[in-house]
Design an enzyme around this catalytic site. Sequence first.
Site, PDB file in Angstrom:
ATOM      1  N   HIS A   8      16.924  85.858  58.735  1.00 34.52           N
ATOM      2  CA  HIS A   8      18.221  85.978  59.407  1.00 34.52           C
ATOM      3  C   HIS A   8      18.027  86.414  60.846  1.00 34.52           C
ATOM      4  O   HIS A   8      16.969  86.919  61.212  1.00 34.52           O
ATOM      5  CB  HIS A   8      19.166  86.953  58.690  1.00 34.52           C
ATOM      6  CG  HIS A   8      18.642  88.365  58.582  1.00 34.52           C
ATOM      7  ND1 HIS A   8      17.829  88.783  57.562  1.00 34.52           N
ATOM      8  CD2 HIS A   8      18.828  89.452  59.373  1.00 34.52           C
ATOM      9  CE1 HIS A   8      17.541  90.062  57.723  1.00 34.52           C
ATOM     10  NE2 HIS A   8      18.117  90.493  58.819  1.00 34.52           N
ATOM     11  N   HIS A  80      18.159  91.819  66.184  1.00 39.65           N
ATOM     12  CA  HIS A  80      16.812  91.567  65.692  1.00 39.65           C
ATOM     13  C   HIS A  80      16.709  90.203  65.034  1.00 39.65           C
ATOM     14  O   HIS A  80      17.714  89.578  64.701  1.00 39.65           O
ATOM     15  CB  HIS A  80      16.343  92.663  64.727  1.00 39.65           C
ATOM     16  CG  HIS A  80      17.107  92.778  63.435  1.00 39.65           C
ATOM     17  ND1 HIS A  80      18.185  93.600  63.275  1.00 39.65           N
ATOM     18  CD2 HIS A  80      16.930  92.176  62.231  1.00 39.65           C
ATOM     19  CE1 HIS A  80      18.644  93.515  62.034  1.00 39.65           C
ATOM     20  NE2 HIS A  80      17.897  92.645  61.372  1.00 39.65           N
ATOM     21  N   GLU A 131      12.030  92.280  62.377  1.00 39.26           N
ATOM     22  CA  GLU A 131      12.067  92.761  60.995  1.00 39.26           C
ATOM     23  C   GLU A 131      11.234  91.805  60.144  1.00 39.26           C
ATOM     24  O   GLU A 131      11.294  90.585  60.335  1.00 39.26           O
ATOM     25  CB  GLU A 131      13.513  92.785  60.485  1.00 39.26           C
ATOM     26  CG  GLU A 131      13.659  93.266  59.039  1.00 39.26           C
ATOM     27  CD  GLU A 131      15.107  93.288  58.553  1.00 39.26           C
ATOM     28  OE1 GLU A 131      15.978  92.631  59.162  1.00 39.26           O
ATOM     29  OE2 GLU A 131      15.364  93.983  57.551  1.00 39.26           O
TER      30      GLU A 131
HETATM   31 CO    CO Z   1      17.964  92.460  59.274  1.00 38.97          CO
END
Ligand code: CO
Length: 135
Positions: A8, A80, A131
């Site tokens: 994502h 992120h 991430e």
């Molecule tokens: Co995330």
Amino acid sequence: MMLGTINHIAIVVPDIALAAQEWGARTGAPVSEPQTLPEHGVTVVFVDVPGNRIELLEAYGEGSPIAKFLERNPDGGMHHICFDVEDLEAMRDKMIAEGARVLGDGTPKIGAHGKPVLFFHPKDFSGTLIELEQI
Ligand code: CO
């Protein structure tokens, strides 16, 4: 040892109801109902993209991890990018060995999707928080 697909892209927003409405109307993409994750200090809306998703994040509660970002970016902004990885700890060790700094103590924590995650310092990735999520 390599990155998997993008899981994502997260965008912090000041008003998630407004952001969800705008993204849905302007892109035509399916947009989820808001879900509040108190233990993560965020309310999230998923914007479905084929094979992927964008997560709109609004701060929730005291000490939200995105509160500071929102102070610096009052209109919101990209927060992120999350990548899937097959072996989180091996990928962590490789990235640290290559000079990237892991946030926190480097122990994977359970993320917003119920899977172990780690974050890496934006200064080590061209100004972008990274991430990694265990597949
Ligand atoms: Co995330």
